[in-house]
Design a protein around this motif. Sequence first.
Motif, PDB file in Angstrom:
ATOM      1  N   ALA A  85      62.376  86.582  46.476  1.00 13.58           N
ATOM      2  CA  ALA A  85      62.097  86.740  47.865  1.00 13.58           C
ATOM      3  C   ALA A  85      61.765  85.222  47.547  1.00 13.58           C
ATOM      4  O   ALA A  85      61.550  84.933  48.916  1.00 13.58           O
ATOM      5  CB  ALA A  85      60.428  87.850  48.595  1.00 13.58           C
ATOM      6  N   GLY A  86      61.973  84.475  46.696  1.00  7.97           N
ATOM      7  CA  GLY A  86      61.454  83.112  46.765  1.00  7.97           C
ATOM      8  C   GLY A  86      60.099  82.417  46.968  1.00  7.97           C
ATOM      9  O   GLY A  86      59.467  83.919  46.857  1.00  7.97           O
ATOM     10  N   VAL A  87      59.894  81.349  47.103  1.00 15.65           N
ATOM     11  CA  VAL A  87      58.200  81.598  47.659  1.00 15.65           C
ATOM     12  C   VAL A  87      57.635  81.668  48.575  1.00 15.65           C
ATOM     13  O   VAL A  87      58.878  80.911  49.894  1.00 15.65           O
ATOM     14  CB  VAL A  87      58.357  79.315  47.037  1.00 15.65           C
ATOM     15  N   THR A  88      57.263  82.293  49.335  1.00 13.98           N
ATOM     16  CA  THR A  88      57.139  83.220  50.250  1.00 13.98           C
ATOM     17  C   THR A  88      55.430  82.520  50.855  1.00 13.98           C
ATOM     18  O   THR A  88      55.049  81.798  52.109  1.00 13.98           O
ATOM     19  CB  THR A  88      56.532  84.542  50.649  1.00 13.98           C
ATOM     20  N   VAL A  89      54.966  81.836  50.184  1.00 16.14           N
ATOM     21  CA  VAL A  89      53.280  80.867  50.702  1.00 16.14           C
ATOM     22  C   VAL A  89      53.379  79.780  50.227  1.00 16.14           C
ATOM     23  O   VAL A  89      53.968  79.157  48.943  1.00 16.14           O
ATOM     24  CB  VAL A  89      52.402  81.456  49.576  1.00 16.14           C
ATOM     25  N   PRO A  90      53.529  78.750  51.221  1.00 18.43           N
ATOM     26  CA  PRO A  90      53.760  77.485  51.275  1.00 18.43           C
ATOM     27  C   PRO A  90      52.555  76.647  50.166  1.00 18.43           C
ATOM     28  O   PRO A  90      51.784  76.815  50.185  1.00 18.43           O
ATOM     29  CB  PRO A  90      53.162  76.469  52.643  1.00 18.43           C
ATOM     30  N   VAL A  91      53.867  76.041  49.772  1.00 21.57           N
ATOM     31  CA  VAL A  91      52.431  74.634  47.976  1.00 21.57           C
ATOM     32  C   VAL A  91      51.912  74.070  49.117  1.00 21.57           C
ATOM     33  O   VAL A  91      52.923  73.383  50.318  1.00 21.57           O
ATOM     34  CB  VAL A  91      53.725  74.595  47.075  1.00 21.57           C
ATOM     35  N   GLN A  92      51.339  73.350  48.883  1.00 22.90           N
ATOM     36  CA  GLN A  92      50.912  71.712  49.203  1.00 22.90           C
ATOM     37  C   GLN A  92      51.257  70.377  48.723  1.00 22.90           C
ATOM     38  O   GLN A  92      50.936  71.054  47.207  1.00 22.90           O
ATOM     39  CB  GLN A  92      49.260  71.770  49.372  1.00 22.90           C
ATOM     40  N   LEU A  93      51.909  69.991  49.449  1.00 19.90           N
ATOM     41  CA  LEU A  93      51.676  68.660  48.130  1.00 19.90           C
ATOM     42  C   LEU A  93      50.910  67.761  48.985  1.00 19.90           C
ATOM     43  O   LEU A  93      50.861  67.438  50.488  1.00 19.90           O
ATOM     44  CB  LEU A  93      53.514  68.067  48.602  1.00 19.90           C
ATOM     45  N   GLU A  94      51.289  66.329  48.238  1.00 19.32           N
ATOM     46  CA  GLU A  94      50.193  65.237  48.859  1.00 19.32           C
ATOM     47  C   GLU A  94      51.403  63.519  49.048  1.00 19.32           C
ATOM     48  O   GLU A  94      51.946  63.513  47.968  1.00 19.32           O
ATOM     49  CB  GLU A  94      49.384  64.610  47.821  1.00 19.32           C
ATOM     50  N   SER A  95      51.638  62.994  49.763  1.00 13.99           N
ATOM     51  CA  SER A  95      52.880  61.717  49.702  1.00 13.99           C
ATOM     52  C   SER A  95      52.114  61.348  49.441  1.00 13.99           C
ATOM     53  O   SER A  95      51.215  60.272  50.470  1.00 13.99           O
ATOM     54  CB  SER A  95      53.273  62.360  51.538  1.00 13.99           C
ATOM     55  N   GLY A  96      52.109  59.968  49.302  1.00 13.99           N
ATOM     56  CA  GLY A  96      51.944  58.720  48.575  1.00 13.99           C
ATOM     57  C   GLY A  96      52.367  57.781  49.240  1.00 13.99           C
ATOM     58  O   GLY A  96      53.664  57.758  50.348  1.00 13.99           O
TER      59      GLY A  96
ATOM     60  N   ILE B 159      52.323  67.432  43.594  1.00 11.81           N
ATOM     61  CA  ILE B 159      51.441  68.821  43.963  1.00 11.81           C
ATOM     62  C   ILE B 159      50.156  69.205  43.965  1.00 11.81           C
ATOM     63  O   ILE B 159      49.193  68.761  43.117  1.00 11.81           O
ATOM     64  CB  ILE B 159      52.062  70.114  42.863  1.00 11.81           C
ATOM     65  N   VAL B 160      49.415  69.591  45.520  1.00 13.55           N
ATOM     66  CA  VAL B 160      47.965  69.693  45.039  1.00 13.55           C
ATOM     67  C   VAL B 160      47.933  71.630  44.876  1.00 13.55           C
ATOM     68  O   VAL B 160      46.334  71.279  44.166  1.00 13.55           O
ATOM     69  CB  VAL B 160      47.824  69.592  47.199  1.00 13.55           C
ATOM     70  N   SER B 161      48.543  72.189  45.743  1.00 10.48           N
ATOM     71  CA  SER B 161      48.162  73.714  44.924  1.00 10.48           C
ATOM     72  C   SER B 161      49.275  73.914  44.750  1.00 10.48           C
ATOM     73  O   SER B 161      50.146  73.620  45.152  1.00 10.48           O
ATOM     74  CB  SER B 161      46.915  74.174  45.734  1.00 10.48           C
ATOM     75  N   GLY B 162      49.933  74.891  44.180  1.00 13.04           N
ATOM     76  CA  GLY B 162      51.233  75.878  44.137  1.00 13.04           C
ATOM     77  C   GLY B 162      51.557  75.951  42.509  1.00 13.04           C
ATOM     78  O   GLY B 162      53.041  76.000  42.531  1.00 13.04           O
ATOM     79  N   PHE B 163      51.103  74.654  41.753  1.00  7.87           N
ATOM     80  CA  PHE B 163      51.539  74.241  40.733  1.00  7.87           C
ATOM     81  C   PHE B 163      52.364  75.807  40.161  1.00  7.87           C
ATOM     82  O   PHE B 163      53.550  75.838  39.444  1.00  7.87           O
ATOM     83  CB  PHE B 163      50.802  74.404  39.963  1.00  7.87           C
ATOM     84  N   LYS B 164      52.011  76.932  39.746  1.00  5.22           N
ATOM     85  CA  LYS B 164      52.534  77.719  39.280  1.00  5.22           C
ATOM     86  C   LYS B 164      54.139  78.442  40.082  1.00  5.22           C
ATOM     87  O   LYS B 164      54.742  78.977  39.925  1.00  5.22           O
ATOM     88  CB  LYS B 164      52.033  79.132  39.154  1.00  5.22           C
ATOM     89  N   ARG B 165      53.937  78.234  41.440  1.00  6.24           N
ATOM     90  CA  ARG B 165      54.667  78.929  41.863  1.00  6.24           C
ATOM     91  C   ARG B 165      55.939  77.828  41.721  1.00  6.24           C
ATOM     92  O   ARG B 165      56.966  78.238  41.330  1.00  6.24           O
ATOM     93  CB  ARG B 165      53.867  78.425  43.863  1.00  6.24           C
TER      94      ARG B 165
END
Length: 331
Positions: free
Chosen positions: A53-64, A71-77
């Motif tokens: 199904a692909g990645v269905t729950v969005p990961v969270q990223l931080e932009s510098g 990556i903020v959260s979603g390392f395993k995904r």
Amino acid sequence: MFVSVLYNISMQNHSGNLIENIQIKIIDIEDRYYSISPFSFNQETLLNSIKIAGVTVPVQLESGPDRNLRIVSGFKRIAAAVQAGIMEVPAIIRETGDPLLIYWRVVQENYGTRILHDLEKAEIIRKLKDLHAVGDEDLLSIYLPGIGLKGSRYELDRYLTLGGLNDFLKKSCLMDILLCGTVLEIRHWPESEQTFFSWIVSSFKLGTNKQRQLVRLFEDLKQKEHIGLEAIWKNCGLQEADPSDINFEKIHRLISEKRFPVLSEHLKRWENLRDSLHLHPDIKLQIPRFFDGDSITVSFSAANPADFQDKVSQLLEASRKKELEGIYSLL
């Protein structure tokens, strides 16, 4: 209360961000600044789900400022997506904020939805102390209780020690090969010995008590004979033995014989003398621990009066045998 304030402020800062499809190649997947685990281990179920199904729950990223995405959260995904050959993932991108607030939100999101591994708790505490400069007082009063730990100095020191283990021991723990208590006991061993002990535990599927017993026996022999684990294994005759004939009981017996030769001889003599009495299996003779005492405990079960009389007769007959005198001479 302070923990809740941290979490609430962080959630307020997080609101209002849009979901975008982001190419994985522009994400720094090696940056684990916000990770609560020292390594990224993909669960088979997660990988299979993402393949379908692909990645269905969005990961969270931080932009510098330079637009590098962390990556903020979603390392395993993300790791599973890379393994599945997926090129982009849905993501929420946020501007750089207070690192401690962001990290604590990540911790609480995980702590609130699943049971954290002790190595993950150790990684959290280590990062709070080393990366976010949280003082011991706040760690004890706020952050340890915030992940379900006692706010004690012992608990803090134990988890900081776990967080400082080498990569091999951490991976062995996270993969449920070695127990946290075991790795704390063998953390000062050379890594080759840690690897060898991990092989023993994995090969013979040793649980908590068995791991603990072998660690103590090996540690005693290492100090007594000034040799390493593999030499002990070889000297006990285990290296040449057929693997199908080896189990924990045999390993424990052979190492114990090396560690306690006099006691082992006593045990062998005791077993031979006991067997020579030819008592019914329901009649138990129990010697004092390490033969340190002057009494033998006798117990038996009887189904009826006749059975009781028969067992008593066996004991009376055994009392006249020289083998019983030999047993008492061992005490």
